[in-house]
Scaffold this motif. Structure first.
Motif, PDB file in Angstrom:
ATOM      1  N   ALA A   1      12.312  -0.974-100.449  1.00 60.53           N
ATOM      2  CA  ALA A   1      11.363   0.000 -99.880  1.00 60.53           C
ATOM      3  C   ALA A   1      12.068   0.892 -98.854  1.00 60.53           C
ATOM      4  O   ALA A   1      11.806   2.091 -98.791  1.00 60.53           O
ATOM      5  CB  ALA A   1      10.198  -0.736 -99.226  1.00 60.53           C
ATOM      6  N   ALA A   2      12.978   0.318 -98.077  1.00 60.83           N
ATOM      7  CA  ALA A   2      13.702   1.114 -97.063  1.00 60.83           C
ATOM      8  C   ALA A   2      14.495   2.229 -97.747  1.00 60.83           C
ATOM      9  O   ALA A   2      14.517   3.370 -97.273  1.00 60.83           O
ATOM     10  CB  ALA A   2      14.628   0.212 -96.252  1.00 60.83           C
ATOM     11  N   LYS A   3      15.106   1.902 -98.879  1.00 58.97           N
ATOM     12  CA  LYS A   3      15.871   2.928 -99.643  1.00 58.97           C
ATOM     13  C   LYS A   3      14.923   3.993-100.185  1.00 58.97           C
ATOM     14  O   LYS A   3      15.199   5.192-100.108  1.00 58.97           O
ATOM     15  CB  LYS A   3      16.601   2.261-100.815  1.00 58.97           C
ATOM     16  CG  LYS A   3      17.829   1.510-100.387  1.00 58.97           C
ATOM     17  CD  LYS A   3      18.841   1.364-101.552  1.00 58.97           C
ATOM     18  CE  LYS A   3      20.031   0.550-101.104  1.00 58.97           C
ATOM     19  NZ  LYS A   3      19.781  -0.914-101.225  1.00 58.97           N
ATOM     20  N   GLU A   4      13.777   3.522-100.735  1.00 57.36           N
ATOM     21  CA  GLU A   4      12.809   4.473-101.299  1.00 57.36           C
ATOM     22  C   GLU A   4      12.279   5.417-100.214  1.00 57.36           C
ATOM     23  O   GLU A   4      12.181   6.627-100.423  1.00 57.36           O
ATOM     24  CB  GLU A   4      11.650   3.699-101.959  1.00 57.36           C
ATOM     25  CG  GLU A   4      10.757   4.592-102.802  1.00 57.36           C
ATOM     26  CD  GLU A   4       9.607   3.826-103.463  1.00 57.36           C
ATOM     27  OE1 GLU A   4       9.699   2.581-103.627  1.00 57.36           O
ATOM     28  OE2 GLU A   4       8.599   4.489-103.797  1.00 57.36           O
ATOM     29  N   VAL A   5      11.961   4.850 -99.058  1.00 57.08           N
ATOM     30  CA  VAL A   5      11.420   5.661 -97.950  1.00 57.08           C
ATOM     31  C   VAL A   5      12.452   6.713 -97.518  1.00 57.08           C
ATOM     32  O   VAL A   5      12.114   7.884 -97.317  1.00 57.08           O
ATOM     33  CB  VAL A   5      11.008   4.755 -96.759  1.00 57.08           C
ATOM     34  CG1 VAL A   5      10.780   5.572 -95.495  1.00 57.08           C
ATOM     35  CG2 VAL A   5       9.748   3.967 -97.119  1.00 57.08           C
ATOM     36  N   ALA A   6      13.710   6.312 -97.420  1.00 58.19           N
ATOM     37  CA  ALA A   6      14.767   7.265 -97.016  1.00 58.19           C
ATOM     38  C   ALA A   6      14.852   8.415 -98.016  1.00 58.19           C
ATOM     39  O   ALA A   6      15.091   9.565 -97.631  1.00 58.19           O
ATOM     40  CB  ALA A   6      16.097   6.546 -96.882  1.00 58.19           C
ATOM     41  N   GLY A   7      14.629   8.103 -99.306  1.00 54.11           N
ATOM     42  CA  GLY A   7      14.649   9.146-100.334  1.00 54.11           C
ATOM     43  C   GLY A   7      13.456  10.085-100.217  1.00 54.11           C
ATOM     44  O   GLY A   7      13.538  11.260-100.569  1.00 54.11           O
ATOM     45  N   LEU A   8      12.341   9.575 -99.703  1.00 49.23           N
ATOM     46  CA  LEU A   8      11.105  10.372 -99.643  1.00 49.23           C
ATOM     47  C   LEU A   8      10.996  11.218 -98.372  1.00 49.23           C
ATOM     48  O   LEU A   8      10.594  12.374 -98.429  1.00 49.23           O
ATOM     49  CB  LEU A   8       9.879   9.434 -99.724  1.00 49.23           C
ATOM     50  CG  LEU A   8       9.653   8.740-101.069  1.00 49.23           C
ATOM     51  CD1 LEU A   8       8.627   7.614-100.932  1.00 49.23           C
ATOM     52  CD2 LEU A   8       9.184   9.743-102.117  1.00 49.23           C
ATOM     53  N   ILE A   9      11.324  10.633 -97.232  1.00 43.53           N
ATOM     54  CA  ILE A   9      11.138  11.375 -95.956  1.00 43.53           C
ATOM     55  C   ILE A   9      12.460  11.626 -95.234  1.00 43.53           C
ATOM     56  O   ILE A   9      12.487  12.210 -94.155  1.00 43.53           O
ATOM     57  CB  ILE A   9      10.143  10.653 -94.994  1.00 43.53           C
ATOM     58  CG1 ILE A   9      10.624   9.239 -94.628  1.00 43.53           C
ATOM     59  CG2 ILE A   9       8.731  10.630 -95.574  1.00 43.53           C
ATOM     60  CD1 ILE A   9       9.839   8.574 -93.493  1.00 43.53           C
ATOM     61  N   GLY A  10      13.561  11.135 -95.824  1.00 44.32           N
ATOM     62  CA  GLY A  10      14.850  11.190 -95.133  1.00 44.32           C
ATOM     63  C   GLY A  10      15.018   9.924 -94.294  1.00 44.32           C
ATOM     64  O   GLY A  10      14.064   9.148 -94.149  1.00 44.32           O
ATOM     65  N   ALA A  11      16.212   9.701 -93.770  1.00 42.56           N
ATOM     66  CA  ALA A  11      16.457   8.519 -92.934  1.00 42.56           C
ATOM     67  C   ALA A  11      15.450   8.532 -91.789  1.00 42.56           C
ATOM     68  O   ALA A  11      15.380   9.522 -91.057  1.00 42.56           O
ATOM     69  CB  ALA A  11      17.877   8.552 -92.397  1.00 42.56           C
ATOM     70  N   PRO A  12      14.646   7.469 -91.631  1.00 44.35           N
ATOM     71  CA  PRO A  12      13.590   7.529 -90.612  1.00 44.35           C
ATOM     72  C   PRO A  12      14.125   7.640 -89.184  1.00 44.35           C
ATOM     73  O   PRO A  12      15.053   6.934 -88.803  1.00 44.35           O
ATOM     74  CB  PRO A  12      12.820   6.215 -90.792  1.00 44.35           C
ATOM     75  CG  PRO A  12      13.432   5.479 -91.895  1.00 44.35           C
ATOM     76  CD  PRO A  12      14.618   6.218 -92.402  1.00 44.35           C
ATOM     77  N   ASP A  13      13.521   8.574 -88.424  1.00 43.96           N
ATOM     78  CA  ASP A  13      13.827   8.674 -86.991  1.00 43.96           C
ATOM     79  C   ASP A  13      13.172   7.513 -86.256  1.00 43.96           C
ATOM     80  O   ASP A  13      13.668   7.053 -85.236  1.00 43.96           O
ATOM     81  CB  ASP A  13      13.275   9.992 -86.425  1.00 43.96           C
ATOM     82  CG  ASP A  13      13.914  11.196 -87.090  1.00 43.96           C
ATOM     83  OD1 ASP A  13      15.143  11.314 -87.020  1.00 43.96           O
ATOM     84  OD2 ASP A  13      13.182  12.001 -87.701  1.00 43.96           O
ATOM     85  N   LEU A  14      12.015   7.098 -86.784  1.00 42.03           N
ATOM     86  CA  LEU A  14      11.257   6.005 -86.154  1.00 42.03           C
ATOM     87  C   LEU A  14      10.760   5.050 -87.232  1.00 42.03           C
ATOM     88  O   LEU A  14      10.265   5.505 -88.271  1.00 42.03           O
ATOM     89  CB  LEU A  14      10.017   6.547 -85.456  1.00 42.03           C
ATOM     90  CG  LEU A  14      10.085   7.103 -84.045  1.00 42.03           C
ATOM     91  CD1 LEU A  14       8.698   7.558 -83.619  1.00 42.03           C
ATOM     92  CD2 LEU A  14      10.626   6.061 -83.066  1.00 42.03           C
ATOM     93  N   VAL A  15      10.886   3.767 -86.976  1.00 42.06           N
ATOM     94  CA  VAL A  15      10.271   2.761 -87.849  1.00 42.06           C
ATOM     95  C   VAL A  15       9.309   1.954 -86.986  1.00 42.06           C
ATOM     96  O   VAL A  15       9.685   1.462 -85.910  1.00 42.06           O
ATOM     97  CB  VAL A  15      11.322   1.833 -88.480  1.00 42.06           C
ATOM     98  CG1 VAL A  15      10.651   0.728 -89.296  1.00 42.06           C
ATOM     99  CG2 VAL A  15      12.276   2.628 -89.375  1.00 42.06           C
TER     100      VAL A  15
END
Ligand SMILES: NC(=O)c1ccc[n+]([C@@H]2O[C@H](COP(=O)([O-])OP(=O)(O)OC[C@H]3O[C@@H](n4cnc5c(N)ncnc54)[C@H](OP(=O)(O)O)[C@@H]3O)[C@@H](O)[C@H]2O)c1
Length: 252
Positions: A67-81
Motif C-alpha cells: 500500500a505504501a508503494k501504491e500511495v507513493a504512485g498516486l499522491i507522490g512520496a507522502p509529506d505526512l503519514v
C-alpha cells in the motif's frame, strides 16, 4: 494559505471517525490525500472522488508495504503519514481476556510498527517528511477497563517521543496526537460518562491547526488536556483512590 496546501498526506485508519474527518479537513485545506483502512466500501464513500482509497490491514506487514508503494504512485512520496488506525474494547480484569489484549497490541502497536517500517526509511532517505501518530490521553494514566487499550496508547506515546529524538536533525518530524473523548464508532458503545466529548470534525480541525502550527504534541479538547496533564503529576496512590471513586458505579 494553509501550510498543508499542496502536501501529500496518507491517512491510515480513515474509513470512519477521526481519520475520516481528518482526511476531509485536509482536502479542505488543499492537501493531496490518500486514505487507508480495511473496509474498502466505506473508504470509497469517505474518499468521495476527492481522495485516493487504498485498502489495507495494518496487521499485515506485506499489505502495508504494498500500500505504501501504491500511495507513493498516486499522491507522490507522502509529506505526512498519519496513523489513526486503532481499536478499543473494555477489558474485565476479573475475567482476563488474552485475545482482547492481543488484538490491541496487534492493531494499535504492531500496526504502528508495520507502518513505521514502511514509511520511515524512505522519509529519512529523502531527508523530508512527517509522521503523525494518533494516541490518546488514555495513555497518560492507568484507567480501569483500559488495561489493554491504555497499555498500547502509553506505548505509542513513548515510542513517538523516542522516535522524535532519534530522527531529530534529519528532516523528519514526529507528531503525537492525544485526543480526549471524540464521538466515533470507537466510543459509540461506551456506557460510562465521557466528559468534554467532541465531534470528529472538531478533532480534525484541532489536528490540522496543530500541524499548521508545527506542534510536536496535539492534545485536545483543552479541558481534557489540562485535566490529564495534571493527572500525570498525581502520586500513584492518590490517582488510584480518585479513580476508584469515579469508576465504581460503572465498573464491570
Ligand atoms: N474516539 C475517541 O474518543 C478517541 C480518543 C482518543 C484516541 N482515539 C484514537 O483515535 C484513533 C481513531 O479512532 P476513532 O475514534 O476515529 O475510531 P473509529 O471510527 O473506530 O476509527 C478507527 C479506524 O481504524 C481502522 N482500523 C481498525 N483496525 C484496523 C486494521 N487492522 N487495519 C487498518 N485499519 C484499521 C478502522 O477501519 P476499518 O475497520 O475499516 O479497518 C477505522 O478507520 C484510534 O487510534 C483511537 O485509539 C480515539
Amino acid at each position: 494559505m494553509s501550510a498543508l496546501a499542496g502536501r501529500a498526506v496518507w491517512v491510515i485508519g480513515a474509513s470512519s471517525g477521526i481519520g475520516a474527518a481528518l482526511a476531509a479537513e485536509l482536502v479542505v485545506r488543499g492537501a493531496r490525500v490518500a486514505i487507508s483502512a480495511r473496509r474498502a466500501d466505506q473508504l470509497k464513500d469517505v474518499a468521495d472522488d476527492q481522495m485516493f482509497a487504498v485498502p489495507l490491514d495494518v496487521t499485515d506487514r506485506i499489505a502495508v508495504d504494498a500500500a505504501a508503494k501504491e500511495v507513493a504512485g498516486l499522491i507522490g512520496a507522502p509529506d505526512l503519514v498519519v496513523f489513526s488506525a486503532g481499536v478499543w474494547e473494555q477489558l474485565d480484569a476479573a475475567a482476563w481476556d488474552r485475545d482482547l489484549f492481543a488484538r490491541h497490541i496487534e492493531v494499535n502497536l504492531l500496526g504502528l510498527n508495520n507502518v513505521l517500517g514502511a514509511v520511515l526509511p524512505p522519509m529519512l532517505e529523502r531527508g523530508r517528511g512527517g509522521f503523525v501518530g494518533v494516541s490518546s490521553v488514555a495513555g497518560y494514566r492507568g484507567l480501569a477497563g483500559a488495561e489493554a487499550y491504555g497499555a498500547t496508547k502509553a506505548a505509542q506515546i513513548n515510542l513517538l517521543e523516542a522516535l522524535r529524538i532519534a530522527v531529530a536533525g534529519r528532516g523528519v518530524d514526529v507528531v503525537t496526537v492525544c485526543p480526549g473523548f471524540v464521538k466515533t464508532e470507537l466510543t459509540a458503545g461506551n456506557s460510562f460518562p465521557m466528559p468534554f466529548i467532541i465531534e470528529a470534525d472538531q478533532a480534525a480541525r484541532a489536528i490540522c491547526d496543530g500541524l499548521e502550527r508545527g506542534r510536536a504534541e496535539i492534545v485536545f479538547p483543552l479541558p481534557m488536556a489540562v485535566l490529564m496533564k495534571i493527572a500525570r503529576l498525581l502520586p500513584v496512590r492518590l490517582w488510584a483512590t480518585a479513580m476508584q471513586r469515579v469508576s465504581r458505579p460503572t465498573a464491570r
